[in-house]
Design an enzyme around this catalytic site. Structure first.
Site, PDB file in Angstrom:
ATOM      1  N   CYS A  89      18.087 -29.785 -31.293  1.00 35.51           N
ATOM      2  CA  CYS A  89      18.816 -29.674 -29.938  1.00 35.51           C
ATOM      3  C   CYS A  89      18.753 -30.608 -28.835  1.00 35.51           C
ATOM      4  O   CYS A  89      18.954 -31.893 -29.101  1.00 35.51           O
ATOM      5  CB  CYS A  89      18.471 -28.283 -29.655  1.00 35.51           C
ATOM      6  N   HIS A 140      18.730 -24.337 -33.908  1.00 36.50           N
ATOM      7  CA  HIS A 140      17.273 -24.019 -33.948  1.00 36.50           C
ATOM      8  C   HIS A 140      16.759 -23.486 -35.212  1.00 36.50           C
ATOM      9  O   HIS A 140      16.496 -22.086 -35.098  1.00 36.50           O
ATOM     10  CB  HIS A 140      16.533 -23.248 -32.571  1.00 36.50           C
ATOM     11  N   GLU A 146      13.624 -23.330 -36.107  1.00 37.45           N
ATOM     12  CA  GLU A 146      12.359 -22.605 -35.990  1.00 37.45           C
ATOM     13  C   GLU A 146      12.512 -21.263 -35.419  1.00 37.45           C
ATOM     14  O   GLU A 146      11.586 -20.603 -35.480  1.00 37.45           O
ATOM     15  CB  GLU A 146      11.515 -23.602 -34.995  1.00 37.45           C
TER      16      GLU A 146
HETATM   17  N1  GLN Z   1      20.932 -28.004 -23.145  1.00 32.58           N
HETATM   18  C1  GLN Z   1      19.993 -28.651 -23.318  1.00 32.58           C
HETATM   19  C2  GLN Z   1      20.315 -30.156 -23.046  1.00 32.58           C
HETATM   20  O1  GLN Z   1      21.014 -30.643 -22.641  1.00 32.58           O
HETATM   21  C3  GLN Z   1      19.466 -28.436 -24.728  1.00 32.58           C
HETATM   22  C4  GLN Z   1      19.521 -27.024 -25.141  1.00 32.58           C
HETATM   23  C5  GLN Z   1      18.369 -26.714 -26.200  1.00 32.58           C
HETATM   24  O2  GLN Z   1      17.240 -27.781 -26.464  1.00 32.58           O
HETATM   25  N2  GLN Z   1      18.100 -25.529 -26.639  1.00 32.58           N
HETATM   26  O3  GLN Z   1      19.101 -31.017 -23.093  1.00 32.58           O
END
Ligand code: GLN
Length: 194
Positions: free
Chosen positions: A77, A171, A173
């Site tokens: 992410c 995610h 995890e």
């Molecule tokens: N919205 C976050 C970003 O742009 C990422 C979100 C996440 O890691 N769950 O950095």
């Protein structure tokens, strides 16, 4: 085998727990010296702008850039945003080890989080679907040749790999399944014992 988890901000603990369950040593990475003797690193989810700031503040940018360019590295992410070589919405600096364009917060404001069943591509080792947790997730909007898509969500690539690097916009995890962590560890084993 020792695996690092970037521990400046975000979902550090659940990755540590999975790695320990899988029998590897874990190092929390905050400073350049923490990268020594690691067989791989996980850049966890969090807030990528904050992570860019903290990586610089800790004098970690160059060492981390060098590490993710050569050793097994998995960005989850916000971590995937850090590894992408082009970031949009807005543009921001990145470590650029994966040849993708990624769009931040691409699922809209009202739908910040959701769970969906993900489909493996023909490049993945089996046909089993997995559950994907998306939290203010980015979207991979372009993949250069050489980036291999591994899991899809409704036409979007949500897990991809290029050489030593893995990126996921969801995610793993946060679900019980260990399969993506196992896959990452197999890349780390391979690169430590070629
Ligand atoms: N919205 C976050 C970003 O742009 C990422 C979100 C996440 O890691 N769950 O950095």
């Amino acid at each position: 085998m020792k695996i690092g988890v970037l521990a400046l901000q975000g979902a550090v603990q659940p990755h540590k727990e999975k790695l320990i369950k899988l029998g590897v040593e874990v190092e929390e990475v905050r400073h350049p010296s923490d990268l020594k003797k690691l067989s791989g690193i996980i850049l966890p989810g969090g807030e990528s702008t904050t992570l860019v700031h903290l990586i610089r503040l800790n004098g970690l940018w160059d060492a981390l850039h060098e590490f993710v360019s050569t050793k097994p590295s998995w960005g989850v992410c916000a971590g995937a945003i850090l590894l992408a070589n082009q970031v949009r919405d807005p543009e921001q600096p990145s470590l650029g080890s994966v040849n993708i364009m990624i769009r931040r917060n691409a699922y809209g404001r009202q739908v910040d989080s959701f769970i969906r069943s993900l489909t493996p591509t023909a490049f993945w080792k089996n046909k089993e679907r997995i559950e994907g947790v998306f939290i203010r997730a980015p979207k991979i909007v372009e993949l250069a040749p050489g980036v291999v898509p591994l899991f899809m969500d409704e036409g979007d690539v949500v897990l991809a790999e290029q050489n030593n690097c893995l990126v996921s916009t969801f995610h793993p995890e946060l679900t019980d399944n260990l399969i993506i962590h196992e896959y990452f560890l197999s890349k780390c084993h391979e690169s430590s014992n070629p």
